[in-house]
Design a protein around this motif. Structure first.
Motif, PDB file in Angstrom:
ATOM      1  N   UNK A 117       0.838  -1.202   0.000  1.00 21.48           N
ATOM      2  CA  UNK A 117       0.000   0.000   0.000  1.00 21.48           C
ATOM      3  C   UNK A 117       0.877   1.258   0.000  1.00 21.48           C
ATOM      4  N   UNK A 118       1.887   1.277   0.863  1.00 23.79           N
ATOM      5  CA  UNK A 118       2.791   2.431   0.895  1.00 23.79           C
ATOM      6  C   UNK A 118       3.584   2.537  -0.412  1.00 23.79           C
ATOM      7  N   UNK A 119       3.950   1.408  -0.986  1.00 20.91           N
ATOM      8  CA  UNK A 119       4.659   1.443  -2.275  1.00 20.91           C
ATOM      9  C   UNK A 119       3.784   2.068  -3.357  1.00 20.91           C
ATOM     10  N   UNK A 120       2.488   1.730  -3.345  1.00 20.73           N
ATOM     11  CA  UNK A 120       1.566   2.331  -4.320  1.00 20.73           C
ATOM     12  C   UNK A 120       1.455   3.832  -4.138  1.00 20.73           C
ATOM     13  N   UNK A 121       1.413   4.286  -2.876  1.00 18.67           N
ATOM     14  CA  UNK A 121       1.365   5.730  -2.613  1.00 18.67           C
ATOM     15  C   UNK A 121       2.619   6.425  -3.136  1.00 18.67           C
ATOM     16  N   UNK A 122       3.787   5.868  -2.848  1.00 17.54           N
ATOM     17  CA  UNK A 122       5.040   6.480  -3.296  1.00 17.54           C
ATOM     18  C   UNK A 122       5.158   6.449  -4.818  1.00 17.54           C
ATOM     19  N   UNK A 123       4.714   5.349  -5.434  1.00 13.63           N
ATOM     20  CA  UNK A 123       4.771   5.238  -6.896  1.00 13.63           C
ATOM     21  C   UNK A 123       3.903   6.326  -7.541  1.00 13.63           C
ATOM     22  N   UNK A 124       2.709   6.539  -6.975  1.00 13.52           N
ATOM     23  CA  UNK A 124       1.825   7.565  -7.542  1.00 13.52           C
ATOM     24  C   UNK A 124       2.423   8.954  -7.376  1.00 13.52           C
ATOM     25  N   UNK A 125       3.075   9.204  -6.234  1.00 10.12           N
ATOM     26  CA  UNK A 125       3.588  10.552  -5.962  1.00 10.12           C
ATOM     27  C   UNK A 125       4.830  10.871  -6.788  1.00 10.12           C
ATOM     28  N   UNK A 126       5.750   9.916  -6.874  1.00 11.06           N
ATOM     29  CA  UNK A 126       7.031  10.212  -7.509  1.00 11.06           C
ATOM     30  C   UNK A 126       7.070   9.860  -8.991  1.00 11.06           C
ATOM     31  N   UNK A 127       6.163   9.028  -9.466  1.00 14.25           N
ATOM     32  CA  UNK A 127       6.190   8.604 -10.871  1.00 14.25           C
ATOM     33  C   UNK A 127       4.966   9.100 -11.634  1.00 14.25           C
ATOM     34  N   UNK A 128       3.782   8.854 -11.063  1.00  9.58           N
ATOM     35  CA  UNK A 128       2.546   9.121 -11.812  1.00  9.58           C
ATOM     36  C   UNK A 128       2.209  10.614 -11.852  1.00  9.58           C
ATOM     37  N   UNK A 129       2.229  11.267 -10.697  1.00  8.04           N
ATOM     38  CA  UNK A 129       1.809  12.670 -10.650  1.00  8.04           C
ATOM     39  C   UNK A 129       2.659  13.578 -11.543  1.00  8.04           C
ATOM     40  N   UNK A 130       3.981  13.478 -11.540  1.00 10.91           N
ATOM     41  CA  UNK A 130       4.742  14.338 -12.461  1.00 10.91           C
ATOM     42  C   UNK A 130       4.346  14.128 -13.921  1.00 10.91           C
ATOM     43  N   UNK A 131       4.063  12.878 -14.301  1.00 12.44           N
ATOM     44  CA  UNK A 131       3.676  12.611 -15.691  1.00 12.44           C
ATOM     45  C   UNK A 131       2.295  13.190 -15.987  1.00 12.44           C
ATOM     46  N   UNK A 132       1.331  12.950 -15.075  1.00 12.82           N
ATOM     47  CA  UNK A 132      -0.042  13.430 -15.295  1.00 12.82           C
ATOM     48  C   UNK A 132      -0.086  14.955 -15.347  1.00 12.82           C
ATOM     49  N   UNK A 133       0.538  15.608 -14.354  1.00 11.41           N
ATOM     50  CA  UNK A 133       0.466  17.068 -14.300  1.00 11.41           C
ATOM     51  C   UNK A 133       1.262  17.700 -15.442  1.00 11.41           C
ATOM     52  N   UNK A 134       2.353  17.071 -15.841  1.00  9.45           N
ATOM     53  CA  UNK A 134       3.090  17.577 -16.999  1.00  9.45           C
ATOM     54  C   UNK A 134       2.247  17.518 -18.255  1.00  9.45           C
ATOM     55  N   UNK A 135       1.473  16.424 -18.390  1.00 14.50           N
ATOM     56  CA  UNK A 135       0.597  16.279 -19.555  1.00 14.50           C
ATOM     57  C   UNK A 135      -0.563  17.276 -19.501  1.00 14.50           C
TER      58      UNK A 135
END
Length: 286
Positions: A117-135
């Protein structure tokens, strides 16, 4: 005292203690986080601040949003931080009702599910959010300023990060389905194409309507599903190798089980006596 010896009212008291300890733990963490809520919000807002134009910041549309939004964020983060303790409380409540081999298998699963669960939170914060917000910041008409609201941004981040935390529990769900005999590794392998399609459908429902975020959650779910298929036989084998105890006389054990089953079938008089006992205990509590 074992679970078998406890009465219904004692179970309720134990449940009340578990809930009370959980609430106290969340409040203690919340009190520790709230004085630094603005700094924590600044840290959480970093992924979108980094993609905004220079001299641009997120805004607050609501009058009380600058106060309520960090308050809400601190409370939810307190729940996230207290998650291991909350799971421990749930574990301590149900553990007396489990057999020895179930305890040996469930405890590693609880620890693994927390880490995932914590890994999913960190993955979303450090990998997913920069990609989504950049797009998202690069699309749209030039006449529109991209300045998200403080509350909408927090709701979006919490929703997506929680979705990734839950999505990373796929291997645990896979292992439990196989361990309890609901399905088999072979059946899941034969249905792999449907699982992949289901991952993309869930990704579409849990994330913003763009192919990037949908793919970023679907591919990890698929890979974690494959990991669940790999590790599930180990738990199933462990279950077979750890019986509850020796059974030198199977016939005797069978008779004992039948006797226990007969004991579980209460008569009307026994049921009435038990209800009177519960009423007496409730009066003592009052």
């Amino acid at each position: 005292m074992t679970n078998k010896e406890m009465t219904f009212v004692q179970h309720l008291v134990e449940l009340r203690n578990v809930l009370l300890h959980s609430v106290i733990a969340i409040l203690i963490i919340f009190i520790g986080i709230f004085p630094f809520a603005n700094e924590v919000y600044g840290f959480i807002a970093a992924p979108i601040i980094n993609v905004l134009p220079e001299d641009t910041n997120i805004i607050a549309i609501g009058v009380i949003s600058p106060f309520l939004t960090p308050l809400k964020m601190a409370l939810i983060i307190a729940v996230y931080v207290a998650m291991p303790y909350l799971l421990y409380q749930i574990w301590s409540f149900i553990a007396p009702a489990l057999y020895k081999h179930e305890k040996q298998m469930i405890l590693p699963l609880v620890v693994s599910s927390t880490i995932l669960f914590y890994t999913g939170l960190l993955f979303s914060f450090y990998v997913v959010f920069p990609v989504i917000f950049g797009f998202l910041s690069s699309v749209g008409p030039n006449i529109v300023d991209f300045t998200p609201d403080i509350q909408y941004y927090l709701d979006f981040v919490l929703k997506v990060s929680f979705a990734f935390g839950v999505a990373f529990e796929v291997p645990i769900a896979t292992i439990l389905l196989i361990m309890f005999g609901i399905t088999t590794v072979e059946k899941l392998k034969s249905n792999r194409p449907y699982v992949i399609i289901g991952a993309f459908v869930l990704g579409m429902l849990l994330t913003p309507p763009d192919i990037i975020s949908q793919t970023l959650i679907a591919i990890p779910m698929w890979l974690l599903f494959e990991a669940g298929l790999i590790f599930a036989p180990l738990f199933k084998q462990n279950k077979q190798e750890t019986p509850d105890g020796p059974s030198p006389n199977p016939g005797k054990n069978s008779s004992e089980k039948e006797a226990a089953s007969d004991d579980d079938d209460w008569s009307d008089d026994e049921m009435e006596a038990e209800m009177e006992k519960i009423d007496a205990e409730m009066k003592k509590i009052r």
